[in-house]
Design a protein around this motif. Structure first.
Motif, short mmCIF file in Angstrom:
data_model
loop_
_atom_site.label_atom_id
_atom_site.label_comp_id
_atom_site.label_asym_id
_atom_site.label_seq_id
_atom_site.Cartn_x
_atom_site.Cartn_y
_atom_site.Cartn_z
N ASP A 27 0.86 -0.69 0.47
CA ASP A 27 -0.11 0.35 -0.22
C ASP A 27 0.60 1.51 0.24
OD1 ASP A 27 -2.63 -1.47 0.11
OD2 ASP A 27 -3.29 -0.86 1.77
N ASP A 28 2.07 1.35 0.51
CA ASP A 28 2.84 2.39 0.50
C ASP A 28 3.07 2.48 -0.36
OD1 ASP A 28 2.36 2.55 3.45
OD2 ASP A 28 3.99 1.55 3.99
N LEU A 29 4.13 0.71 -1.38
CA LEU A 29 4.17 1.33 -2.73
C LEU A 29 3.07 1.96 -3.50
CD1 LEU A 29 6.45 -1.44 -2.48
CD2 LEU A 29 7.26 0.83 -2.41
N ALA A 30 1.84 1.99 -3.44
CA ALA A 30 1.36 2.15 -4.73
C ALA A 30 0.89 3.27 -4.23
CB ALA A 30 -0.50 0.90 -4.28
N ARG A 31 0.66 3.55 -3.47
CA ARG A 31 0.52 5.53 -2.80
C ARG A 31 1.39 6.02 -3.09
NH1 ARG A 31 -2.42 3.48 1.47
NH2 ARG A 31 -0.49 3.08 2.55
N LEU A 32 2.78 5.84 -2.71
CA LEU A 32 4.00 6.58 -3.67
C LEU A 32 3.80 6.33 -4.59
CD1 LEU A 32 7.22 7.78 -2.94
CD2 LEU A 32 7.25 5.90 -3.25
N ARG A 52 -1.03 -2.28 -6.27
CA ARG A 52 -0.51 -3.40 -5.91
C ARG A 52 -0.29 -4.09 -6.46
NH1 ARG A 52 -5.92 -2.33 -2.83
NH2 ARG A 52 -5.85 -1.01 -1.29
N HIS A 53 -1.37 -5.11 -7.13
CA HIS A 53 -0.84 -5.40 -8.59
C HIS A 53 0.01 -5.22 -9.25
CE1 HIS A 53 -1.96 -8.51 -11.31
NE2 HIS A 53 -1.42 -7.96 -12.67
N TYR A 54 0.05 -4.32 -9.65
CA TYR A 54 1.91 -4.37 -10.10
C TYR A 54 2.65 -3.69 -9.73
CZ TYR A 54 5.13 -1.69 -12.67
OH TYR A 54 5.65 -1.01 -13.96
N TYR A 58 6.80 -7.89 -9.19
CA TYR A 58 8.57 -7.82 -9.74
C TYR A 58 8.58 -8.71 -8.27
CZ TYR A 58 8.16 -3.40 -12.51
OH TYR A 58 7.90 -2.94 -14.05
N ASP A 59 7.69 -9.47 -7.33
CA ASP A 59 8.45 -10.37 -6.78
C ASP A 59 8.13 -11.86 -7.31
OD1 ASP A 59 9.30 -11.49 -3.69
OD2 ASP A 59 7.43 -11.86 -3.48
N ALA A 60 6.86 -11.53 -7.73
CA ALA A 60 6.46 -13.09 -8.67
C ALA A 60 7.47 -13.52 -9.27
CB ALA A 60 4.87 -13.18 -8.62
N ALA A 61 8.12 -12.27 -10.47
CA ALA A 61 8.90 -12.57 -11.41
C ALA A 61 10.25 -13.29 -10.79
CB ALA A 61 8.80 -11.56 -12.18
#
Length: 210
Positions: A27-32, A52-54, A58-61
């Motif tokens: 959530d913090d990264l999304a808001r940023l 959030r999905h976007y 990067y963790d899944a790849a």
């Protein structure tokens, strides 16, 4: 957890974030991202759910890389990257059309930093750490793309200075022959519209030989 050693830039910690540590800060990264990309030239009308999905991808790849700048426990900047071969088709398209080897290329998704933290070397560190990730994944070429807005756009600030000189100083060169089309909703618009994105590239092998 963090995914590697951290560095200091302008008194701010810069480190790779992965796994549970990244998931806890979605959530913090999304808001940023939403806050920074609302400004020119992106004018991005984002949503938390999409962001959030976007970011989680990067963790899944396999090659997914997320670098963050932290002032204490607050995330004030972030930069992403992954192997171009793992990116979406519309990102890969111009490279495929040009007959380039996707396996050689590491793609930088974005670099976002709150205005109060700019000019302190954090952006330089973002590039350094993503280039280190490219080498770790055996990708000798790095690239990113930037939106092309018309010079007479009514929302363009009179004092806007493009980042071309900063990117050129990092060793990147604009490739006007490599262009993709991305779509997003501009601030105040009801629907997404297509934007032209022009790529910049750097061959790390040339830097090593210099």
């Amino acid at each position: 957890m963090s995914g590697g050693p951290e560095a200091q830039a302008g008194g701010i910690r810069v480190l790779r974030l992965a796994g549970a540590a990244m998931q806890a800060r979605l959530d913090d990264l999304a808001r940023l991202r939403i806050e920074v990309f609302r400004a020119w030239p992106y004018l991005y009308e984002g949503s938390l759910d999409y962001e959030r999905h976007y970011i989680a991808r990067y963790d899944a790849a396999r090659s997914g890389t997320l670098i963050v700048a932290m002032d204490g426990t607050r995330i004030v900047g972030a930069a992403t990257a992954l192997a171009l071969a793992e990116e979406a088709d519309y990102v890969k398209a111009p490279f495929v059309a040009a007959g380039m080897m996707l396996a050689d290329i590491f793609y930088f998704g974005e670099s976002v930093l709150l205005p109060g933290y700019r000019g302190r070397g954090i952006g330089v560190e973002f590039f350094r750490q993503r280039e280190a990730a490219a080498r770790a994944f055996d990708c000798p070429v790095c690239c990113f793309c930037a939106v092309q807005r018309p010079d007479d756009h009514p929302l363009k600030p009179a004092d806007y200075v493009p980042l071309d000189a900063f990117w050129e100083k990092r060793g990147y060169r604009k490739r006007s022959d490599l262009v993709s089309t991305f779509s997003w909703r501009d601030i105040g618009d009801e629907a997404q519209t297509e934007k032209l994105m022009v790529y910049w590239m750097k061959d790390l092998r040339r830097e090593a030989m210099a």
